[in-house]
Structures are given as structure tokens and as C-alpha cells.
Design an enzyme around this catalytic site. Sequence first.
Site, PDB file in Angstrom:
ATOM      1  N   GLN A  92      41.962  43.640  42.906  1.00  0.00           N
ATOM      2  CA  GLN A  92      42.688  44.342  41.845  1.00  0.00           C
ATOM      3  C   GLN A  92      41.818  45.483  41.313  1.00  0.00           C
ATOM      4  O   GLN A  92      42.291  46.307  40.535  1.00  0.00           O
ATOM      5  CB  GLN A  92      43.020  43.387  40.695  1.00  0.00           C
ATOM      6  N   ASN A  93      40.551  45.486  41.694  1.00  0.00           N
ATOM      7  CA  ASN A  93      39.604  46.468  41.162  1.00  0.00           C
ATOM      8  C   ASN A  93      39.807  47.838  41.812  1.00  0.00           C
ATOM      9  O   ASN A  93      40.221  47.926  42.971  1.00  0.00           O
ATOM     10  CB  ASN A  93      38.159  46.004  41.384  1.00  0.00           C
ATOM     11  N   VAL A  94      39.506  48.848  41.031  1.00  0.00           N
ATOM     12  CA  VAL A  94      39.686  50.221  41.521  1.00  0.00           C
ATOM     13  C   VAL A  94      38.332  50.884  41.816  1.00  0.00           C
ATOM     14  O   VAL A  94      38.293  52.018  42.271  1.00  0.00           O
ATOM     15  CB  VAL A  94      40.512  51.054  40.506  1.00  0.00           C
ATOM     16  N   ASP A  95      37.250  50.124  41.582  1.00  0.00           N
ATOM     17  CA  ASP A  95      35.935  50.622  41.996  1.00  0.00           C
ATOM     18  C   ASP A  95      35.785  50.376  43.504  1.00  0.00           C
ATOM     19  O   ASP A  95      36.596  49.673  44.102  1.00  0.00           O
ATOM     20  CB  ASP A  95      34.800  49.914  41.205  1.00  0.00           C
ATOM     21  N   HIS A 110      45.718  47.748  43.267  1.00  0.00           N
ATOM     22  CA  HIS A 110      45.951  48.530  42.040  1.00  0.00           C
ATOM     23  C   HIS A 110      45.408  49.943  42.140  1.00  0.00           C
ATOM     24  O   HIS A 110      45.246  50.616  41.131  1.00  0.00           O
ATOM     25  CB  HIS A 110      45.337  47.808  40.829  1.00  0.00           C
ATOM     26  N   GLY A 177      36.645  36.212  39.291  1.00  0.00           N
ATOM     27  CA  GLY A 177      36.596  37.155  38.178  1.00  0.00           C
ATOM     28  C   GLY A 177      37.910  37.797  37.819  1.00  0.00           C
ATOM     29  O   GLY A 177      37.979  39.013  37.615  1.00  0.00           O
ATOM     30  N   SER A 179      41.591  37.135  35.286  1.00  0.00           N
ATOM     31  CA  SER A 179      42.321  36.296  34.318  1.00  0.00           C
ATOM     32  C   SER A 179      43.711  35.949  34.844  1.00  0.00           C
ATOM     33  O   SER A 179      44.453  35.207  34.206  1.00  0.00           O
ATOM     34  CB  SER A 179      42.453  37.059  32.992  1.00  0.00           C
TER      35      SER A 179
HETATM   36  N1  APR Z   1      31.509  36.329  36.272  1.00  0.00           N
HETATM   37  C1  APR Z   1      32.690  35.721  36.550  1.00  0.00           C
HETATM   38  N2  APR Z   1      33.829  35.958  35.861  1.00  0.00           N
HETATM   39  C2  APR Z   1      33.766  36.857  34.860  1.00  0.00           C
HETATM   40  C3  APR Z   1      32.573  37.540  34.516  1.00  0.00           C
HETATM   41  C4  APR Z   1      31.416  37.249  35.280  1.00  0.00           C
HETATM   42  N3  APR Z   1      30.239  37.856  35.035  1.00  0.00           N
HETATM   43  N4  APR Z   1      32.840  38.373  33.461  1.00  0.00           N
HETATM   44  C5  APR Z   1      34.156  38.211  33.178  1.00  0.00           C
HETATM   45  N5  APR Z   1      34.693  37.293  33.993  1.00  0.00           N
HETATM   46  C6  APR Z   1      36.084  36.840  34.053  1.00  0.00           C
HETATM   47  C7  APR Z   1      36.744  36.676  32.688  1.00  0.00           C
HETATM   48  O1  APR Z   1      36.517  35.354  32.201  1.00  0.00           O
HETATM   49  C8  APR Z   1      38.219  36.900  33.044  1.00  0.00           C
HETATM   50  O2  APR Z   1      38.822  35.690  33.469  1.00  0.00           O
HETATM   51  O3  APR Z   1      36.820  37.846  34.710  1.00  0.00           O
HETATM   52  C9  APR Z   1      38.151  37.884  34.219  1.00  0.00           C
HETATM   53  C10 APR Z   1      38.491  39.311  33.833  1.00  0.00           C
HETATM   54  O4  APR Z   1      39.850  39.332  33.454  1.00  0.00           O
HETATM   55  P1  APR Z   1      40.537  40.745  33.095  1.00  0.00           P
HETATM   56  O5  APR Z   1      39.644  41.484  32.166  1.00  0.00           O
HETATM   57  O6  APR Z   1      41.938  40.439  32.691  1.00  0.00           O
HETATM   58  O7  APR Z   1      40.514  41.542  34.485  1.00  0.00           O
HETATM   59  P2  APR Z   1      41.511  41.384  35.717  1.00  0.00           P
HETATM   60  O8  APR Z   1      41.978  39.964  35.854  1.00  0.00           O
HETATM   61  O9  APR Z   1      40.860  42.009  36.881  1.00  0.00           O
HETATM   62  O10 APR Z   1      42.766  42.298  35.263  1.00  0.00           O
HETATM   63  C11 APR Z   1      43.824  42.425  36.187  1.00  0.00           C
HETATM   64  O11 APR Z   1      44.859  44.028  34.702  1.00  0.00           O
HETATM   65  O12 APR Z   1      44.787  45.852  33.319  1.00  0.00           O
HETATM   66  C12 APR Z   1      45.063  45.438  34.580  1.00  0.00           C
HETATM   67  O13 APR Z   1      44.991  46.840  36.453  1.00  0.00           O
HETATM   68  C13 APR Z   1      44.173  46.104  35.596  1.00  0.00           C
HETATM   69  O14 APR Z   1      43.468  45.210  37.740  1.00  0.00           O
HETATM   70  C14 APR Z   1      43.517  44.948  36.336  1.00  0.00           C
HETATM   71  C15 APR Z   1      44.445  43.784  36.036  1.00  0.00           C
END
Ligand code: APR
Length: 237
Positions: A92-95, A110, A177, A179
Amino acid sequence: MKPEIDSNKIVVFTGAGISAESGLQTFRDSNGLWNDFRVEDVATPEAWASNPELVLQFYNDRRKQAFDAAPNAAHDAVTRLEEKYEVIVITQNVDDLHERSGSTNVIHVHGQLKYARSSNNDSLLYLYDEGKPIQVGDVCDEGSQLRPHIVWFGENIQNYELARKHLVTAGRVLVVGTSLSVYPAAGILKKARFNAEKIIITRQIDKKPSGYKLLRGSATTLVPSVIGDWLNGKKVI
Ligand code: APR
């Protein structure tokens, strides 16, 4: 009739948490991007129509931060997994930290910061690497303003069918990593097979996907540990 499971195929499905220890903000953690910005202001087609300068600045800043960041031990462990297995990274990452770590099969659902796209012709992509900013006035070959090659809220996900196809045949699935807040990306995981080994590594999650073993902790600690077991032919206990 579902296709055969391939015991040699591993899907690694990642979110912002795998890049957190490279210094890149996640979205929904307490210090996340969506605490600093409103989605409606920077990550929707309506935001683009009403304030393109703000949207460009938001992604220009993230493109520069991503370019200045380095892959971490979690990205590198995923790359090492290719020594023994067919590894498909669905992110889902854009990096581009997975690619810069050496992963050779990365599917972005994404979008990607390092490309700009014509705002009128989705097939026209332009490389904006090294943190290069997209400016108002940067236009495609057909004269339309360039936009970030990012899937905004309300837009269609990229590569869904390709990602689904790999999930259905994967013998193992490692989720890192995320949510699992955003659909349809999060929904792809439901396509994983019942008897595939399924693990999710994250700091915290509201609802664990059914059938997945949850390992709570940091990606740079837990991902190398799980991948070490798999490279040594061990099941994760
Ligand atoms: N190690 C492991 N997990 C981690 C760490 C870490 N160091 N730091 C954070 N996390 C976990 C958090 O507990 C959380 O469950 O990574 C998750 C990050 O969740 P989000 O911030 O919601 O990111 P993501 O799930 O990638 O979001 C999905 O939402 O806004 C849109 O397009 C955007 O691709 C993104 C999508």
C-alpha cells in the site's frame, strides 16, 4: 475450481508501518500524517480540483522524505527471502524502499511517489525520482497538468486483480505494518487460502484478520525473525 496453492510462493503485504523505522510517517498512529493534514484537503480528486498547489506540496514533501530515507532491516529481510522462495510484495506504500532494498517483484496498489501522471491521460507517466517536485505548469505531452501518481480516496485501486491472483495461490502470507483500515486493499487479504500459513506483524491493530497469527512488535525486529525461520525451513511457532 480454485487454482493450486504454490508452497514456494510467499506474498508479503505491507503498509506504512514497515517504513516507519526508516523515518517515514505512518497515517493513523498518534504522530501520523492524518493528524497533521485532513484527507479532504490533500488526498481526494476534489482537493486536487480546488487547491492543486496544496496537494502538490503535500506529495512533494513526502517524495523528498521518501528519497532521503533508506530501506530498513525489515525491507532487507523481505529481499533475502527471494534466495529461497518466489516472493511477491504487494504494498500500500507509495515509497520505493522495497525496490531500493532489492525486492524484484513489487506490486503497488496505491500508486508511487516517484512518478507523475497526466491529469487527463492515465497512461502518461513521468519519472520524478530523486525527490524532484511536481510544479504547477509541469505538463504532459498532451499539454495537461501533471499530478501525483497516487490513488486518492474515491479513486480505483491499482493492480487489484494481479494482487488477488497472487494471494489465491500463495503458500504463505506475511502482512507487515498496516492497520487494514482502507478497502479494497485490506480486503485482498481475505483471498488468502485457508491452509496457507498466514502471519501479521504490527505494533497494534483493532481487528486481527481471521486465520492470521498476530505478532505484535516492531517490523525491524519481527520480520527478520520470521523470515529467518522460513529460510531455515521452520514454521513460525
Ligand atoms: N513496526 C510494525 N508496525 C508498525 C510500526 C513498526 N515500527 N509502526 C507502526 N506500525 C503499525 C501501526 O500499529 C499500524 O497498525 O503500522 C500500521 C500503520 O497503519 P496506518 O497508519 O493506517 O497505515 P496503512 O495501514 O499503511 O494505511 C493504509 O491508508 O491513508 C491510506 O493510502 C494510505 O496506503 C495508506 C492506507
